[in-house]
Scaffold this active site. Structure first.
Site, PDB file in Angstrom:
ATOM      1  N   GLN A 281      -3.926  30.549 -14.212  1.00  0.00           N
ATOM      2  CA  GLN A 281      -5.017  30.384 -13.011  1.00  0.00           C
ATOM      3  C   GLN A 281      -5.218  29.067 -12.827  1.00  0.00           C
ATOM      4  O   GLN A 281      -5.457  28.218 -11.649  1.00  0.00           O
ATOM      5  CB  GLN A 281      -6.210  31.128 -13.197  1.00  0.00           C
ATOM      6  CG  GLN A 281      -5.795  32.607 -12.639  1.00  0.00           C
ATOM      7  CD  GLN A 281      -7.040  33.660 -13.028  1.00  0.00           C
ATOM      8  OE1 GLN A 281      -8.118  33.130 -13.521  1.00  0.00           O
ATOM      9  NE2 GLN A 281      -6.720  34.775 -12.279  1.00  0.00           N
ATOM     10  N   GLY A 343       3.898  16.589 -20.778  1.00  0.00           N
ATOM     11  CA  GLY A 343       4.515  15.221 -21.352  1.00  0.00           C
ATOM     12  C   GLY A 343       5.751  14.741 -20.619  1.00  0.00           C
ATOM     13  O   GLY A 343       6.207  13.592 -20.453  1.00  0.00           O
ATOM     14  N   GLU A 366      -0.975  -2.298   4.242  1.00  0.00           N
ATOM     15  CA  GLU A 366      -1.542  -1.933   5.584  1.00  0.00           C
ATOM     16  C   GLU A 366      -3.263  -2.062   5.621  1.00  0.00           C
ATOM     17  O   GLU A 366      -3.588  -0.828   6.324  1.00  0.00           O
ATOM     18  CB  GLU A 366      -0.728  -0.661   6.158  1.00  0.00           C
ATOM     19  CG  GLU A 366       0.723  -1.212   6.737  1.00  0.00           C
ATOM     20  CD  GLU A 366       1.315  -0.519   7.534  1.00  0.00           C
ATOM     21  OE1 GLU A 366       0.603   0.186   8.480  1.00  0.00           O
ATOM     22  OE2 GLU A 366       2.628  -0.289   7.546  1.00  0.00           O
ATOM     23  N   GLY A 367      -3.680  -2.741   4.592  1.00  0.00           N
ATOM     24  CA  GLY A 367      -5.092  -2.538   4.421  1.00  0.00           C
ATOM     25  C   GLY A 367      -5.774  -1.584   3.541  1.00  0.00           C
ATOM     26  O   GLY A 367      -5.461  -0.438   3.499  1.00  0.00           O
TER      27      GLY A 367
HETATM   28  N1  CAA Z   1      -7.815  -4.066  18.094  1.00  0.00           N
HETATM   29  C1  CAA Z   1      -8.206  -5.103  18.995  1.00  0.00           C
HETATM   30  N2  CAA Z   1      -8.931  -6.030  18.703  1.00  0.00           N
HETATM   31  C2  CAA Z   1      -9.525  -6.087  17.517  1.00  0.00           C
HETATM   32  C3  CAA Z   1      -9.586  -4.850  16.442  1.00  0.00           C
HETATM   33  C4  CAA Z   1      -8.522  -4.067  16.891  1.00  0.00           C
HETATM   34  N3  CAA Z   1      -8.354  -2.770  16.072  1.00  0.00           N
HETATM   35  N4  CAA Z   1      -9.967  -5.243  15.395  1.00  0.00           N
HETATM   36  C5  CAA Z   1     -10.823  -6.513  15.710  1.00  0.00           C
HETATM   37  N5  CAA Z   1     -10.397  -7.038  16.937  1.00  0.00           N
HETATM   38  C6  CAA Z   1     -10.654  -8.203  17.431  1.00  0.00           C
HETATM   39  C7  CAA Z   1     -12.339  -8.154  17.712  1.00  0.00           C
HETATM   40  O1  CAA Z   1     -12.617  -7.816  18.906  1.00  0.00           O
HETATM   41  C8  CAA Z   1     -12.483  -9.577  17.454  1.00  0.00           C
HETATM   42  O2  CAA Z   1     -12.184 -10.529  18.801  1.00  0.00           O
HETATM   43  P1  CAA Z   1     -13.142 -11.341  19.444  1.00  0.00           P
HETATM   44  O3  CAA Z   1     -12.969 -12.502  18.667  1.00  0.00           O
HETATM   45  O4  CAA Z   1     -12.587 -11.788  20.845  1.00  0.00           O
HETATM   46  O5  CAA Z   1     -14.718 -11.155  19.604  1.00  0.00           O
HETATM   47  C9  CAA Z   1     -11.515 -10.277  16.517  1.00  0.00           C
HETATM   48  O6  CAA Z   1     -10.633  -9.235  16.628  1.00  0.00           O
HETATM   49  C10 CAA Z   1     -12.090 -10.466  15.059  1.00  0.00           C
HETATM   50  O7  CAA Z   1     -12.626  -9.180  14.604  1.00  0.00           O
HETATM   51  P2  CAA Z   1     -13.562  -8.948  13.395  1.00  0.00           P
HETATM   52  O8  CAA Z   1     -14.718  -9.814  13.350  1.00  0.00           O
HETATM   53  O9  CAA Z   1     -13.755  -7.524  13.386  1.00  0.00           O
HETATM   54  O10 CAA Z   1     -12.464  -9.468  12.157  1.00  0.00           O
HETATM   55  P3  CAA Z   1     -12.734  -9.772  10.736  1.00  0.00           P
HETATM   56  O11 CAA Z   1     -12.445 -11.019  10.150  1.00  0.00           O
HETATM   57  O12 CAA Z   1     -14.056  -9.309  10.409  1.00  0.00           O
HETATM   58  O13 CAA Z   1     -11.695  -8.894  10.127  1.00  0.00           O
HETATM   59  C11 CAA Z   1     -10.712  -6.647   9.278  1.00  0.00           C
HETATM   60  C12 CAA Z   1     -11.660  -7.404  10.437  1.00  0.00           C
HETATM   61  C13 CAA Z   1     -10.704  -5.371  10.025  1.00  0.00           C
HETATM   62  C14 CAA Z   1     -11.049  -6.789   7.706  1.00  0.00           C
HETATM   63  C15 CAA Z   1      -9.266  -7.098   9.491  1.00  0.00           C
HETATM   64  O14 CAA Z   1      -8.761  -8.424   8.897  1.00  0.00           O
HETATM   65  C16 CAA Z   1      -8.086  -6.456   8.726  1.00  0.00           C
HETATM   66  O15 CAA Z   1      -7.567  -5.430   9.200  1.00  0.00           O
HETATM   67  N6  CAA Z   1      -7.733  -6.619   7.389  1.00  0.00           N
HETATM   68  C17 CAA Z   1      -6.672  -6.046   6.599  1.00  0.00           C
HETATM   69  C18 CAA Z   1      -5.498  -6.644   6.879  1.00  0.00           C
HETATM   70  C19 CAA Z   1      -4.129  -5.769   6.838  1.00  0.00           C
HETATM   71  O16 CAA Z   1      -4.402  -4.672   6.975  1.00  0.00           O
HETATM   72  N7  CAA Z   1      -3.262  -6.044   5.954  1.00  0.00           N
HETATM   73  C20 CAA Z   1      -2.072  -5.464   6.059  1.00  0.00           C
HETATM   74  C21 CAA Z   1      -0.629  -6.388   6.023  1.00  0.00           C
HETATM   75  S1  CAA Z   1       0.353  -5.338   6.521  1.00  0.00           S
HETATM   76  C22 CAA Z   1       1.219  -4.454   5.287  1.00  0.00           C
HETATM   77  O17 CAA Z   1       0.548  -4.389   4.452  1.00  0.00           O
HETATM   78  C23 CAA Z   1       2.258  -3.829   5.530  1.00  0.00           C
HETATM   79  C24 CAA Z   1       3.387  -3.648   4.658  1.00  0.00           C
HETATM   80  O18 CAA Z   1       3.640  -4.434   3.822  1.00  0.00           O
HETATM   81  C25 CAA Z   1       4.158  -2.569   4.556  1.00  0.00           C
END
Ligand code: CAA
Length: 408
Positions: A281, A343, A366-367
């Site tokens: 279980q 194991g 991707e974040g």
């Molecule tokens: N869609 C459209 N615009 C957006 C948005 C969205 N989802 N999110 C934010 N924005 C815009 C905001 O409206 C803002 O616009 P204005 O300056 O015109 O007002 C601008 O972007 C800045 O937004 P924030 O103030 O929210 O930005 P921030 O600096 O606080 O960062 C964050 C936000 C969510 C932390 C962002 O930096 C983030 O997503 N970080 C994670 C990065 C990430 O995912 N990296 C992954 C890399 S790819 C990878 O890993 C793939 C791989 O290897 C397979």
């Protein structure tokens, strides 16, 4: 938002093809490629020949226009056999989304048909040594020089780097601007000054390369500036991630299902105390929990992908939810699957160790899942104004002390 999920015949067809390729070309070689840390070119050729790289590309650019839901279904099937191969596939969507979502008509016509045909693979160059979660804190610089842009600096953790032909590269084009600081460019393999640096030796997803990409005075024409307008890069990056996160979430669902499949087979075969351990279980409870969580993640991912396809305006929150929930689930399920193997599960001779190693990255790339939770909370708090009518039902501190007035 609860999106109606409709599976088209085309999506089902693509899913079935992916399942066939996964069992024929991906799974049998996954352990070998994982050990050697090599890319499975034959399997990706089979994926291209089956038309799976056309999945998310609209018909007018050479694809089949099956959307993000079909992309998720295909990714899930490939990742079920090998999580690294799942991302090797999905990263082509991630790398081509900046062109698809932000590119000019000419840029879409120029590059997307090549991706759809499988002639060009893609990568996404956002992260840098000093800019991971803080995607706005980039240092790679692009400077305009006549009709060209010149890119200098280094990107980190470029998934598919070296294998890919088309790189979407995010650069600081205007360091004096706050909101229009970043622009994205297409850099093609072979462009002078562009090279692959360190190839990472990874804990998991070893069947897809992750590398540093170096830009040493890479000159690209203005035609390669995505969208044709400088300063749109951060928006394009965020829009891309909103569309791509269902894909990485689907990779996680596939990874979880793959680990559960192996655990089920093993639990039925392994005997202790004279009985298969699946008759105990406590093992049954683990299997049931693993299946429940995987199924819950799957539906969240499908619902999110359907919302993206339906053009819902506010997909950021649900994309973050799907990514976070599905990737946490994959790690939990993979951990329990190792436990069921006991194991033997700790030994690299058994395939479950790879599932466990592969799962860890999901909550990071991707974040990170911390960033996803921050995005979810930010959006929830923004939406709280819709709940203003509830305020009167919550007593203030004074009312609590002296008795709330009648609300009638
Ligand atoms: N869609 C459209 N615009 C957006 C948005 C969205 N989802 N999110 C934010 N924005 C815009 C905001 O409206 C803002 O616009 P204005 O300056 O015109 O007002 C601008 O972007 C800045 O937004 P924030 O103030 O929210 O930005 P921030 O600096 O606080 O960062 C964050 C936000 C969510 C932390 C962002 O930096 C983030 O997503 N970080 C994670 C990065 C990430 O995912 N990296 C992954 C890399 S790819 C990878 O890993 C793939 C791989 O290897 C397979």
């Amino acid at each position: 938002m609860l999106q109606n999920v409709v599976f088209s015949d085309l999506a089902r067809e693509l899913q079935a093809k992916a399942r066939e390729i996964a069992e024929k070309h991906v799974r049998p070689n996954a352990a070998k490629f994982d050990k050697a840390q090599e890319y499975n070119f034959d399997a990706m050729r089979a994926v291209a020949d089956a038309g799976l790289l056309k999945t998310w590309i609209p018909k007018e650019y050479g694809g089949v226009g099956a959307g993000v839901l079909a992309l998720a279904m295909v990714t899930e099937e490939l990742a079920r056999a090998d999580s690294g191969f799942g991302v090797a596939f999905a990263v082509n969507a991630l790398g081509s989304f900046p062109i698809l979502l932000g590119g000019t008509e000419e840029q879409k016509k120029r590059w997307l048909p090549l991706v759809a045909k499988g002639e060009k693979l893609c990568a996404f160059c956002l992260s840098e040594k000093g800019a991971g979660s803080d995607a706005g804190g980039l240092a790679v610089r692009a400077e305009q020089d006549g009709a060209d842009w010149v890119i200098r600096g280094e990107k980190k953790w470029t998934t598919n780097g070296g294998v890919a032909d088309i790189y979407s590269v995010f650069c600081v084009s205007d360091p004096t601007s706050k909101s229009r600081r970043i622009s994205a460019f297409v850099v093609e393999k072979g462009t002078p000054g562009f090279s692959i640096g360190k190839v990472e030796d990874k804990m998991g997803i070893r069947t897809v390369p992750v590398v540093e990409t170096h830009f040493d005075g890479v000159r690209v024409p203005v035609d390669n500036l995505i969208g044709g307008r400088a300063g749109m890069g951060f928006k394009h990056a965020m829009m891309t991630l909103d569309n791509a996160r269902p894909g990485v979430a689907a990779q996680a669902v596939g990874a979880a299902q793959g680990a559960l499949d192996l655990a089920l087979v093993y639990a039925g075969r392994r005997k202790q105390f004279g009985a298969p351990i699946s008759s105990f279980q406590m093992v049954q409870q683990m299997l049931a929990d693993m299946a429940m969580k995987t199924q819950a993640a799957r539906w969240l991912v499908y619902s999110c992908a359907a919302a993206v396809d339906a053009g819902e305006p506010e997909v950021t929150k649900i994309a973050a939810m799907a990514k976070c929930f599905a990737t946490d689930t994959a790690m939990e399920v993979a951990t329990d699957a190792v436990q069921i193997f006991g194991g033997y599960g700790f030994m690299e001779d058994y395939p479950i160790a790879k599932c466990f190693r592969d799962a860890k990255i999901l909550a990071i790339y991707e974040g990170t899942n911390q960033v996803q939770r921050m995005v979810i909370a930010r959006n929830l708090i923004k939406e709280t104004e819709k709940l203003a009518h509830l305020d009167k039902y919550i007593p203030t501190e004074t009312q609590e002390r002296y008795g709330a007035p009648s609300l009638a």
